[in-house]
Design a protein around this motif. Structure first.
Motif, PDB file in Angstrom:
ATOM      1  N   GLY A  99       0.936  -1.350   0.075  1.00 42.50           N
ATOM      2  CA  GLY A  99      -0.185   0.051  -0.039  1.00 42.50           C
ATOM      3  C   GLY A  99       0.708   1.175  -0.073  1.00 42.50           C
ATOM      4  N   PRO A 100       0.181   2.206   0.123  1.00 44.64           N
ATOM      5  CA  PRO A 100       0.869   3.658   0.032  1.00 44.64           C
ATOM      6  C   PRO A 100       1.508   4.035   1.395  1.00 44.64           C
ATOM      7  N   VAL A 101       2.614   4.688   1.565  1.00 44.16           N
ATOM      8  CA  VAL A 101       3.096   5.071   2.759  1.00 44.16           C
ATOM      9  C   VAL A 101       2.716   6.256   3.271  1.00 44.16           C
ATOM     10  N   VAL A 102       2.419   6.386   4.462  1.00 38.09           N
ATOM     11  CA  VAL A 102       2.077   7.422   5.135  1.00 38.09           C
ATOM     12  C   VAL A 102       2.779   7.625   6.596  1.00 38.09           C
ATOM     13  N   ARG A 103       3.372   8.743   6.534  1.00 32.71           N
ATOM     14  CA  ARG A 103       4.306   8.840   7.697  1.00 32.71           C
ATOM     15  C   ARG A 103       3.864   9.411   8.887  1.00 32.71           C
ATOM     16  N   MET A 104       4.465   9.112  10.230  1.00 30.85           N
ATOM     17  CA  MET A 104       3.831   9.288  11.381  1.00 30.85           C
ATOM     18  C   MET A 104       4.172  10.947  11.491  1.00 30.85           C
ATOM     19  N   ALA A 105       3.348  11.618  12.017  1.00 31.52           N
ATOM     20  CA  ALA A 105       3.757  13.239  12.207  1.00 31.52           C
ATOM     21  C   ALA A 105       5.052  13.356  13.171  1.00 31.52           C
ATOM     22  N   ASP A 106       5.847  14.352  12.834  1.00 31.11           N
ATOM     23  CA  ASP A 106       6.929  14.742  13.801  1.00 31.11           C
ATOM     24  C   ASP A 106       6.171  15.180  15.324  1.00 31.11           C
ATOM     25  N   ALA A 107       7.088  15.096  16.297  1.00 34.15           N
ATOM     26  CA  ALA A 107       6.781  15.429  17.658  1.00 34.15           C
ATOM     27  C   ALA A 107       6.572  16.822  17.671  1.00 34.15           C
ATOM     28  N   LEU A 108       6.061  17.227  18.535  1.00 33.15           N
ATOM     29  CA  LEU A 108       5.710  18.747  18.838  1.00 33.15           C
ATOM     30  C   LEU A 108       7.073  19.233  19.160  1.00 33.15           C
ATOM     31  N   PRO A 109       7.364  20.448  18.604  1.00 30.54           N
ATOM     32  CA  PRO A 109       8.671  20.931  19.323  1.00 30.54           C
ATOM     33  C   PRO A 109       8.636  21.537  20.669  1.00 30.54           C
ATOM     34  N   ALA A 110      10.022  21.355  21.185  1.00 30.48           N
ATOM     35  CA  ALA A 110      10.187  21.687  22.644  1.00 30.48           C
ATOM     36  C   ALA A 110       9.650  23.077  22.985  1.00 30.48           C
ATOM     37  N   PRO A 111       9.111  23.393  24.261  1.00 28.09           N
ATOM     38  CA  PRO A 111       8.733  24.594  24.365  1.00 28.09           C
ATOM     39  C   PRO A 111       9.925  25.428  24.752  1.00 28.09           C
ATOM     40  N   GLU A 112       9.966  26.856  24.620  1.00 28.54           N
ATOM     41  CA  GLU A 112      11.089  27.710  24.820  1.00 28.54           C
ATOM     42  C   GLU A 112      10.893  28.146  26.477  1.00 28.54           C
ATOM     43  N   LYS A 113      12.135  28.079  26.998  1.00 29.52           N
ATOM     44  CA  LYS A 113      12.004  28.497  28.503  1.00 29.52           C
ATOM     45  C   LYS A 113      11.711  30.032  28.733  1.00 29.52           C
ATOM     46  N   THR A 114      10.507  30.352  29.133  1.00 31.90           N
ATOM     47  CA  THR A 114       9.829  31.664  29.056  1.00 31.90           C
ATOM     48  C   THR A 114       9.338  31.857  30.775  1.00 31.90           C
ATOM     49  N   SER A 115       8.967  32.929  31.141  1.00 35.91           N
ATOM     50  CA  SER A 115       8.569  33.079  32.375  1.00 35.91           C
ATOM     51  C   SER A 115       6.787  33.219  32.081  1.00 35.91           C
ATOM     52  N   SER A 116       6.389  32.743  33.249  1.00 42.90           N
ATOM     53  CA  SER A 116       5.007  32.784  33.289  1.00 42.90           C
ATOM     54  C   SER A 116       4.316  34.099  33.511  1.00 42.90           C
ATOM     55  N   THR A 117       3.240  34.491  32.745  1.00 43.17           N
ATOM     56  CA  THR A 117       2.346  35.662  33.118  1.00 43.17           C
ATOM     57  C   THR A 117       1.061  35.384  33.701  1.00 43.17           C
ATOM     58  N   ALA A 118       0.824  34.273  33.988  1.00 45.29           N
ATOM     59  CA  ALA A 118      -0.479  33.862  34.723  1.00 45.29           C
ATOM     60  C   ALA A 118      -0.248  33.566  36.081  1.00 45.29           C
ATOM     61  N   GLY A 119       1.006  33.377  36.509  1.00 45.47           N
ATOM     62  CA  GLY A 119       1.200  33.078  38.012  1.00 45.47           C
ATOM     63  C   GLY A 119       1.322  31.738  38.214  1.00 45.47           C
ATOM     64  N   THR A 120       2.085  31.443  39.588  1.00 44.41           N
ATOM     65  CA  THR A 120       2.041  29.928  39.894  1.00 44.41           C
ATOM     66  C   THR A 120       0.992  29.151  40.123  1.00 44.41           C
ATOM     67  N   ASP A 121      -0.132  29.794  40.865  1.00 45.55           N
ATOM     68  CA  ASP A 121      -1.091  28.869  41.134  1.00 45.55           C
ATOM     69  C   ASP A 121      -2.048  28.444  39.815  1.00 45.55           C
ATOM     70  N   ALA A 122      -2.122  29.418  38.736  1.00 42.87           N
ATOM     71  CA  ALA A 122      -2.816  28.890  37.517  1.00 42.87           C
ATOM     72  C   ALA A 122      -1.825  28.073  36.847  1.00 42.87           C
ATOM     73  N   GLU A 123      -0.573  28.178  36.601  1.00 43.39           N
ATOM     74  CA  GLU A 123       0.353  27.236  35.917  1.00 43.39           C
ATOM     75  C   GLU A 123       0.317  25.959  36.593  1.00 43.39           C
ATOM     76  N   ARG A 124       0.064  25.816  37.957  1.00 40.86           N
ATOM     77  CA  ARG A 124       0.027  24.504  38.281  1.00 40.86           C
ATOM     78  C   ARG A 124      -0.966  23.721  38.105  1.00 40.86           C
ATOM     79  N   ALA A 125      -2.307  24.646  38.201  1.00 43.98           N
ATOM     80  CA  ALA A 125      -3.720  23.772  38.002  1.00 43.98           C
ATOM     81  C   ALA A 125      -3.519  23.650  36.507  1.00 43.98           C
ATOM     82  N   ARG A 126      -2.990  24.273  35.647  1.00 45.75           N
ATOM     83  CA  ARG A 126      -3.193  23.869  34.029  1.00 45.75           C
ATOM     84  C   ARG A 126      -2.225  22.402  34.174  1.00 45.75           C
ATOM     85  N   ALA A 127      -0.858  22.458  34.627  1.00 45.30           N
ATOM     86  CA  ALA A 127      -0.298  21.321  34.542  1.00 45.30           C
ATOM     87  C   ALA A 127      -0.847  20.107  35.162  1.00 45.30           C
ATOM     88  N   ARG A 128      -1.633  20.053  36.294  1.00 43.07           N
ATOM     89  CA  ARG A 128      -2.348  19.155  37.020  1.00 43.07           C
ATOM     90  C   ARG A 128      -3.270  18.520  36.156  1.00 43.07           C
TER      91      ARG A 128
END
Length: 561
Positions: free
Chosen positions: A16-45
């Motif tokens: 059959g015809p080849v279909v390649r798996m999509a590449d992984a998402l790029p790594a995020p850059e190291k930036t400072s949060s503007t949302a605050g610690t509590d909000a970022e913790r909640a998003r991660a959890r």
């Protein structure tokens, strides 16, 4: 036209015809949060919890070995230590995306350094992290593509969560550039009956839309094939489908030599599928299912219920039950959870049972009671037996409880080299090729960095198998093989040539192995074994055996006609 080589899983062929798996998402850059610690913790959890729930749901849907793999992934995602690492990075001002990425990378490096079972789990972290990042970004995780038509999937490797739920009406075959014959991808592909070639390094060069033939039996991927090649592949696929769909018959060679084909099972509920696929009994029943989810050892009554359910599914047939094989990658709090520097060489298998003999005796009691209540032919074996003394100990203890047929697993070179003396004191031997390969090659079978050495085709491993086969013939004792090697149709023929009298495997592999054996005589099997033994390494042994079979095929067809 070019031909890529890898390790084939099973005997299937697809195109059959080849279909390649999509590449992984790029790594995020190291930036400072503007949302605050509590909000970022909640998003991660929330993201981690959502991914863990998705993995559990996929496991429930997939069942079998996939369920165990995906449940383990879900547990890793919510590991408290990992969560603390994410929190620490958020506390330093990072975003949830950066904290997850960096924490998972650090945790992965730690597990790789530990090695063993945890080292193998490190590879799963990439997939988990990708899924969490995708959830945080509100995008789909890079998973199996859906082009709207049947295709051959090409990937560096496939996460267990994706392999477990492949749509077999769309995915004609699977080709990976990474992985080996004992990788999660290979094991799950074999269990699901997917045509697959793993470890084909040059597969990353294939392009979307390119037509290929994936030949698992030969371990090849042919690009841009001719019309004649496509027609031959179509004919082979039809022949194999007819053979697989035919009513199952007892395993036998072309000359009528009987080779019992048995199933490896992890819980009683798996028995129905094995029976439907023509299993002549059970060659390996793993009793860990009763123990691993408990904080304390199950009672005799609880065990008896489980064993009775299993035995009732195989009236009059042989059922080989392995005593609890705890330790190494399966530590138990009530048995052997003490830290060991190298648990694969520590207190595991029969060693741990002797240290807690009450658990061993309770298990034998439950098995004897289940045996008395059913008509199956119960065989019981001890795992990780290294010495003649251990053989005498277990066989004698089993006799004390009325077990009629007691044996040992040969997973350590020591017991293979002394197989004649071991078999003099017990009823049968069953070769666990996964661990035998690990200990012969000094390469942890759970460690990806030495996966290239995790190959039962290695002549050193085959020589040890041959030692047990010869000892079995001399003593008149059965010798089975219950490791992953038995599910490889070509290797199955070689194992028979080395003296195996029965083969046990995942039920999905039974049809391919039955077909492969039916095309070879015992003389041919022994000849193929000698050819494999004469090679210098695993790859050469596999190739030499495959070439020899290809040369035999015309002769075999003439004989049948």
């Amino acid at each position: 036209m070019t031909e890529l080589r890898g390790v084939g899983i099973g005997q299937g062929v697809a195109q059959g015809p080849v279909v390649r798996m999509a590449d992984a998402l790029p790594a995020p850059e190291k930036t400072s949060s503007t949302a605050g610690t509590d909000a970022e913790r909640a998003r991660a959890r929330e993201a981690v919890a959502a991914v863990a729930a998705e993995l559990m749901q996929r496991g429930e849907s997939a069942g079998g070995s996939a369920r165990e793999v995906l449940e383990a992934q879900a547990m890793i995602a919510e590991d408290p230590t990992l969560q603390d690492e994410v929190d620490a990075r958020i506390d330093d001002g990072g975003t949830a995306e950066w904290a997850v990425y960096d924490a998972f990378e650090g945790f992965k490096a730690t597990l790789e350094a530990v090695g063993g079972y945890l080292g193998e789990r490190a590879a799963d972290l990439d997939d988990i992290a990708q899924r969490v990042l995708a959830h945080l970004r509100g995008v789909a995780a890079s998973g199996v593509p859906d082009p709207g038509h049947p295709f051959v999937l090409i990937a560096r490797d496939l996460a267990p969560a994706d392999t477990a739920l492949l749509n077999l009406e769309q995915v004609l075959a699977l080709v990976t550039s990474d992985g080996g014959p004992t990788s999660h991808t290979a094991i799950l592909a074999r269990e699901k009956g997917i045509v697959a070639v793993v470890g084909a390094a040059d597969a990353v060069s294939l392009e979307d839309g390119q037509t290929v033939i994936v030949d698992a039996a030969a371990g090849t991927v042919t690009t841009d094939p001719s019309g004649e090649q496509l027609e031959r592949a179509t004919a082979r696929a039809a022949e194999r489908a007819a053979a697989v769909d035919a009513p199952p018959s007892p395993g036998a060679l072309a000359d009528g030599t009987a080779i019992a084909l048995l199933a490896n099972l992890g819980k009683p509920a798996d028995a129905a599928d094995a029976v439907a696929r023509g299993a002549e009994g059970v060659g390996l029943f793993r009793t860990e299912f009763l123990f691993l989810s408990s904080a304390q050892a199950p009672t005799i009554a609880e065990q008896r219920t489980g064993y009775t359910e299993l035995l009732e599914a195989f009236p009059g047939k042989k059922v080989v039950v392995r005593m609890l094989d705890a330790g190494a990658d399966k530590p138990l709090a009530f048995l052997n959870d003490a830290h060991e520097e190298n648990p694969a060489l520590g207190l595991r298998g029969l060693r741990s049972l002797r240290a807690s003999e009450d658990i061993l005796r309770e298990q034998l009691t439950a098995l004897a009671e289940a045996d008395a209540a059913t008509s199956a032919d119960l065989w019981v074996m001890a795992p990780m037996v290294a010495t003649v003394e251990e053989t005498k100990y277990f066989t004698s203890l089993a006799r004390e409880y009325g077990i009629r047929t007691a044996g040992v697993m040969v997973e350590i070179p020591a017991s293979a080299l002394l197989a004649d003396r071991v078999l003099a004191h017990t009823d049968f031997a069953s070769i666990g090729t996964n661990d035998l390969t690990q200990y012969t090659m000094a390469a942890d079978r759970m460690l990806g960095s030495v996966a290239n050495l995790q190959d039962p085709w290695h002549p050193a491993v085959l020589r040890l198998v041959g030692e047990v086969g010869v000892a079995g013939a001399r003593t008149g004792k059965p010798v089975g093989v219950c490791g992953e090697a038995a599910a490889d149709p070509l290797l199955a023929i070689v194992l028979v040539g080395l003296g195996a009298t029965s083969l046990s495997m995942a039920p999905a592999a039974l049809a391919d192995v039955r077909l492969a054996l039916s095309e070879r005589t015992l003389e041919e099997a022994r000849s193929l074994a000698e050819i494999a033994l004469a090679a210098d390494d695993a790859a050469s042994a596999r190739t030499a055996a495959a070439d020899a079979v290809a040369a035999l095929s015309p002769h075999q067809k003439e004989k049948k006609s």
